[in-house]
Enzyme design. Structure first.
Site, PDB file in Angstrom:
ATOM      1  N   LYS A   1       0.833  -1.217   0.000  1.00 20.10           N
ATOM      2  CA  LYS A   1       0.000   0.000   0.000  1.00 20.10           C
ATOM      3  C   LYS A   1       0.865   1.265   0.000  1.00 20.10           C
ATOM      4  O   LYS A   1       0.615   2.196  -0.759  1.00 20.10           O
ATOM      5  CB  LYS A   1      -0.931   0.014   1.230  1.00 20.10           C
ATOM      6  CG  LYS A   1      -1.846  -1.202   1.335  1.00 20.10           C
ATOM      7  CD  LYS A   1      -2.768  -1.131   2.533  1.00 20.10           C
ATOM      8  CE  LYS A   1      -2.079  -1.135   3.879  1.00 20.10           C
ATOM      9  NZ  LYS A   1      -1.326  -2.377   4.179  1.00 20.10           N
TER      10      LYS A   1
ATOM     11  N   ARG B   1      -9.828   0.649   8.725  1.00 21.42           N
ATOM     12  CA  ARG B   1      -9.304  -0.663   9.110  1.00 21.42           C
ATOM     13  C   ARG B   1     -10.358  -1.552   9.735  1.00 21.42           C
ATOM     14  O   ARG B   1     -10.074  -2.686  10.077  1.00 21.42           O
ATOM     15  CB  ARG B   1      -8.280  -0.418  10.192  1.00 21.42           C
ATOM     16  CG  ARG B   1      -6.826  -0.577  10.107  1.00 21.42           C
ATOM     17  CD  ARG B   1      -5.951  -0.811   9.240  1.00 21.42           C
ATOM     18  NE  ARG B   1      -4.728  -1.394   9.694  1.00 21.42           N
ATOM     19  CZ  ARG B   1      -3.557  -0.913   9.330  1.00 21.42           C
ATOM     20  NH1 ARG B   1      -3.462   0.161   8.609  1.00 21.42           N
ATOM     21  NH2 ARG B   1      -2.481  -1.545   9.674  1.00 21.42           N
TER      22      ARG B   1
ATOM     23  N   ARG C   1      11.653  -5.824   5.061  1.00 18.11           N
ATOM     24  CA  ARG C   1      11.575  -4.356   4.918  1.00 18.11           C
ATOM     25  C   ARG C   1      12.602  -3.658   5.820  1.00 18.11           C
ATOM     26  O   ARG C   1      12.779  -4.004   6.975  1.00 18.11           O
ATOM     27  CB  ARG C   1      10.173  -3.866   5.283  1.00 18.11           C
ATOM     28  CG  ARG C   1      10.081  -2.343   5.270  1.00 18.11           C
ATOM     29  CD  ARG C   1       8.680  -1.834   5.289  1.00 18.11           C
ATOM     30  NE  ARG C   1       7.846  -2.469   6.276  1.00 18.11           N
ATOM     31  CZ  ARG C   1       6.520  -2.364   6.297  1.00 18.11           C
ATOM     32  NH1 ARG C   1       5.891  -1.656   5.387  1.00 18.11           N
ATOM     33  NH2 ARG C   1       5.819  -2.969   7.223  1.00 18.11           N
TER      34      ARG C   1
ATOM     35  N   ARG D   1      11.254  -1.787  11.239  1.00 14.55           N
ATOM     36  CA  ARG D   1      10.146  -1.302  12.066  1.00 14.55           C
ATOM     37  C   ARG D   1       9.921  -2.288  13.213  1.00 14.55           C
ATOM     38  O   ARG D   1       9.987  -3.495  12.999  1.00 14.55           O
ATOM     39  CB  ARG D   1       8.859  -1.234  11.213  1.00 14.55           C
ATOM     40  CG  ARG D   1       8.647   0.129  10.593  1.00 14.55           C
ATOM     41  CD  ARG D   1       7.519   0.187   9.620  1.00 14.55           C
ATOM     42  NE  ARG D   1       6.262  -0.416  10.030  1.00 14.55           N
ATOM     43  CZ  ARG D   1       5.148  -0.382   9.292  1.00 14.55           C
ATOM     44  NH1 ARG D   1       5.156   0.245   8.121  1.00 14.55           N
ATOM     45  NH2 ARG D   1       4.048  -0.965   9.695  1.00 14.55           N
TER      46      ARG D   1
ATOM     47  N   ARG E   1      -0.426  -9.005  13.549  1.00 15.11           N
ATOM     48  CA  ARG E   1      -0.951  -8.016  12.593  1.00 15.11           C
ATOM     49  C   ARG E   1      -1.812  -8.695  11.528  1.00 15.11           C
ATOM     50  O   ARG E   1      -2.860  -8.183  11.134  1.00 15.11           O
ATOM     51  CB  ARG E   1       0.205  -7.259  11.927  1.00 15.11           C
ATOM     52  CG  ARG E   1       0.898  -6.297  12.884  1.00 15.11           C
ATOM     53  CD  ARG E   1       2.222  -5.820  12.328  1.00 15.11           C
ATOM     54  NE  ARG E   1       2.090  -4.985  11.159  1.00 15.11           N
ATOM     55  CZ  ARG E   1       3.080  -4.783  10.289  1.00 15.11           C
ATOM     56  NH1 ARG E   1       4.263  -5.371  10.456  1.00 15.11           N
ATOM     57  NH2 ARG E   1       2.903  -3.989   9.261  1.00 15.11           N
TER      58      ARG E   1
HETATM   59  P1  AP5 Z   1       4.907  -1.563   1.787  1.00 12.15           P
HETATM   60  O1  AP5 Z   1       4.559  -0.803   0.552  1.00 12.15           O
HETATM   61  O2  AP5 Z   1       5.627  -0.845   2.871  1.00 12.15           O
HETATM   62  O3  AP5 Z   1       3.603  -2.328   2.338  1.00 12.15           O
HETATM   63  P2  AP5 Z   1       2.349  -1.794   3.152  1.00 12.15           P
HETATM   64  O4  AP5 Z   1       1.144  -2.479   2.627  1.00 12.15           O
HETATM   65  O5  AP5 Z   1       2.336  -0.290   3.158  1.00 12.15           O
HETATM   66  O6  AP5 Z   1       2.722  -2.401   4.558  1.00 12.15           O
HETATM   67  P3  AP5 Z   1       2.574  -1.830   6.039  1.00 12.15           P
HETATM   68  O7  AP5 Z   1       3.243  -2.860   6.905  1.00 12.15           O
HETATM   69  O8  AP5 Z   1       3.069  -0.430   6.158  1.00 12.15           O
HETATM   70  O9  AP5 Z   1       1.046  -1.896   6.233  1.00 12.15           O
HETATM   71  P4  AP5 Z   1       0.300  -1.952   7.550  1.00 12.15           P
HETATM   72  O10 AP5 Z   1      -1.087  -1.724   7.056  1.00 12.15           O
HETATM   73  O11 AP5 Z   1       0.474  -3.114   8.424  1.00 12.15           O
HETATM   74  O12 AP5 Z   1       1.000  -0.816   8.411  1.00 12.15           O
HETATM   75  P5  AP5 Z   1       0.587   0.647   8.820  1.00 12.15           P
HETATM   76  O13 AP5 Z   1       1.795   1.456   8.760  1.00 12.15           O
HETATM   77  O14 AP5 Z   1      -0.627   1.081   8.081  1.00 12.15           O
HETATM   78  O15 AP5 Z   1       5.767  -2.832   1.326  1.00 12.15           O
HETATM   79  C1  AP5 Z   1       6.290  -3.760   2.275  1.00 12.15           C
HETATM   80  C2  AP5 Z   1       7.676  -4.224   1.803  1.00 12.15           C
HETATM   81  O16 AP5 Z   1       7.549  -4.901   0.547  1.00 12.15           O
HETATM   82  C3  AP5 Z   1       8.675  -3.080   1.555  1.00 12.15           C
HETATM   83  O17 AP5 Z   1       9.957  -3.520   1.934  1.00 12.15           O
HETATM   84  C4  AP5 Z   1       8.619  -2.853   0.031  1.00 12.15           C
HETATM   85  O18 AP5 Z   1       9.859  -2.372  -0.468  1.00 12.15           O
HETATM   86  C5  AP5 Z   1       8.301  -4.256  -0.485  1.00 12.15           C
HETATM   87  N1  AP5 Z   1       7.468  -4.234  -1.676  1.00 12.15           N
HETATM   88  C6  AP5 Z   1       6.371  -3.475  -1.905  1.00 12.15           C
HETATM   89  N2  AP5 Z   1       5.833  -3.760  -3.108  1.00 12.15           N
HETATM   90  C7  AP5 Z   1       6.605  -4.735  -3.650  1.00 12.15           C
HETATM   91  C8  AP5 Z   1       6.530  -5.472  -4.890  1.00 12.15           C
HETATM   92  N3  AP5 Z   1       5.574  -5.252  -5.797  1.00 12.15           N
HETATM   93  N4  AP5 Z   1       7.477  -6.412  -5.117  1.00 12.15           N
HETATM   94  C9  AP5 Z   1       8.444  -6.654  -4.206  1.00 12.15           C
HETATM   95  N5  AP5 Z   1       8.571  -5.988  -3.029  1.00 12.15           N
HETATM   96  C10 AP5 Z   1       7.648  -5.053  -2.742  1.00 12.15           C
HETATM   97  O19 AP5 Z   1       0.115   0.421  10.327  1.00 12.15           O
HETATM   98  C11 AP5 Z   1       1.028   0.138  11.363  1.00 12.15           C
HETATM   99  C12 AP5 Z   1       0.282   0.086  12.688  1.00 12.15           C
HETATM  100  O20 AP5 Z   1      -0.314   1.379  12.956  1.00 12.15           O
HETATM  101  C13 AP5 Z   1      -0.906  -0.887  12.753  1.00 12.15           C
HETATM  102  O21 AP5 Z   1      -0.499  -2.204  13.073  1.00 12.15           O
HETATM  103  C14 AP5 Z   1      -1.762  -0.249  13.842  1.00 12.15           C
HETATM  104  O22 AP5 Z   1      -1.241  -0.509  15.113  1.00 12.15           O
HETATM  105  C15 AP5 Z   1      -1.602   1.235  13.557  1.00 12.15           C
HETATM  106  N6  AP5 Z   1      -2.622   1.735  12.621  1.00 12.15           N
HETATM  107  C16 AP5 Z   1      -2.401   2.212  11.349  1.00 12.15           C
HETATM  108  N7  AP5 Z   1      -3.561   2.584  10.788  1.00 12.15           N
HETATM  109  C17 AP5 Z   1      -4.541   2.327  11.706  1.00 12.15           C
HETATM  110  C18 AP5 Z   1      -5.938   2.491  11.675  1.00 12.15           C
HETATM  111  N8  AP5 Z   1      -6.594   2.971  10.590  1.00 12.15           N
HETATM  112  N9  AP5 Z   1      -6.636   2.121  12.790  1.00 12.15           N
HETATM  113  C19 AP5 Z   1      -6.004   1.642  13.878  1.00 12.15           C
HETATM  114  N10 AP5 Z   1      -4.665   1.453  13.948  1.00 12.15           N
HETATM  115  C20 AP5 Z   1      -3.936   1.804  12.865  1.00 12.15           C
END
Ligand code: AP5
Length: 215
Positions: A13, A88, A127, A161, A172
């Site tokens: 994402k 979410r 990552r 992270r 997660r």
């Molecule tokens: P990346 O693009 O970073 O993936 P992502 O989907 O953004 O992953 P996240 O782990 O950031 O998502 P998440 O939803 O768990 O975390 P968030 O920060 O929202 O890609 C991942 C890796 O793969 C990278 O190394 C990249 O280089 C690689 N990659 C990407 N695309 C690729 C491809 N096509 N081919 C090969 N490699 C690739 O949330 C974190 C925490 O915050 C949550 O657990 C929660 O505690 C809190 N939080 C966030 N939002 C909320 C909410 N709305 N409500 C409540 N709590 C929340």
């Protein structure tokens, strides 16, 4: 264009949001990034959110909704936005629906990033993030040239992270399955959902996303 990127942790994402920002000239609104910034700045909100984030659980809806409400009325979001990691759960989706109805700016698309569990796990454990500029690398799929950020060089230490540790990833993914996947039928019923094959290289996934946005 007002887009929600829906998908499991590690489904790409954040990576794809950055490409959408360039292509459409609209901001990425990532609740994860906003929360990590609050944690790093040790704000009151950050202190409240930290323990849930470290444990791989969702942060309280009230905290997240407050942040989103403030962010959506910023002038740069007037022409559109990409919501990355929000909503979410159903309560957040309903609150978003209300906010956007008040602003008279309904969603255009919800893009579901489809990816196999094994691939997700590898993407998350691999990552690494530059401490200085925030650029994201992956030791398996997009490794940096040296053990430092390609952009910041020796000043850019790469770190993992805290929630990308193996023991937190499982939680997660469990939370995603239990609380976030109900949004798939919610947005399908609203006629907004488009499915995207996210199991390909970054450029191919972006092509799939463009096709889904334009469909
Ligand atoms: P990346 O693009 O970073 O993936 P992502 O989907 O953004 O992953 P996240 O782990 O950031 O998502 P998440 O939803 O768990 O975390 P968030 O920060 O929202 O890609 C991942 C890796 O793969 C990278 O190394 C990249 O280089 C690689 N990659 C990407 N695309 C690729 C491809 N096509 N081919 C090969 N490699 C690739 O949330 C974190 C925490 O915050 C949550 O657990 C929660 O505690 C809190 N939080 C966030 N939002 C909320 C909410 N709305 N409500 C409540 N709590 C929340």
């Amino acid at each position: 264009m007002r887009i929600v990127l829906l998908g499991a942790p590690g489904s790409g994402k954040g990576t794809q949001s950055k490409l959408l920002v360039k292509a459409y000239g609209i901001p990425q609104i990532s609740t994860g990034d906003l929360l990590r910034e609050a944690v790093a700045n040790r704000t009151e909100l950050g202190l409240k959110a930290k323990s849930a984030m470290d444990a791989g659980k969702l942060v309280d809806d009230a905290i997240v909704l407050g942040m989103i409400r403030e962010r959506l009325i910023c002038p740069d979001a007037a022409e559109g936005f990409i919501l990355d990691g929000f909503p979410r759960n159903i309560a957040q989706a309903e609150a978003l629906h209300k906010m956007l109805a008040e602003l008279r700016t309904p969603l255009d698309r919800v893009l579901l990033m489809n990816l196999d569990l094994k691939v997700l796990f590898k993407r998350l454990t691999g990552r690494r993030v530059c401490e200085r500029c925030g650029r994201v690398f992956n030791i398996y799929t997009s490794p940096p040239e040296a053990l430092q950020c390609d952009h910041c060089k020796e000043q850019g230490r790469l770190t993992q992270r805290p929630d990308d540790k193996e023991e937190v990833i499982g939680k997660r993914l469990e939370v995603y399955e239990a609380q976030t996947t109900p949004l798939i039928s919610y947005y399908r019923a609203a006629g907004l959902l488009r499915s995207v094959d996210a199991d390909a290289d970054v450029d191919t996934v972006f092509k799939n996303i463009r096709a889904a946005v334009d469909s």
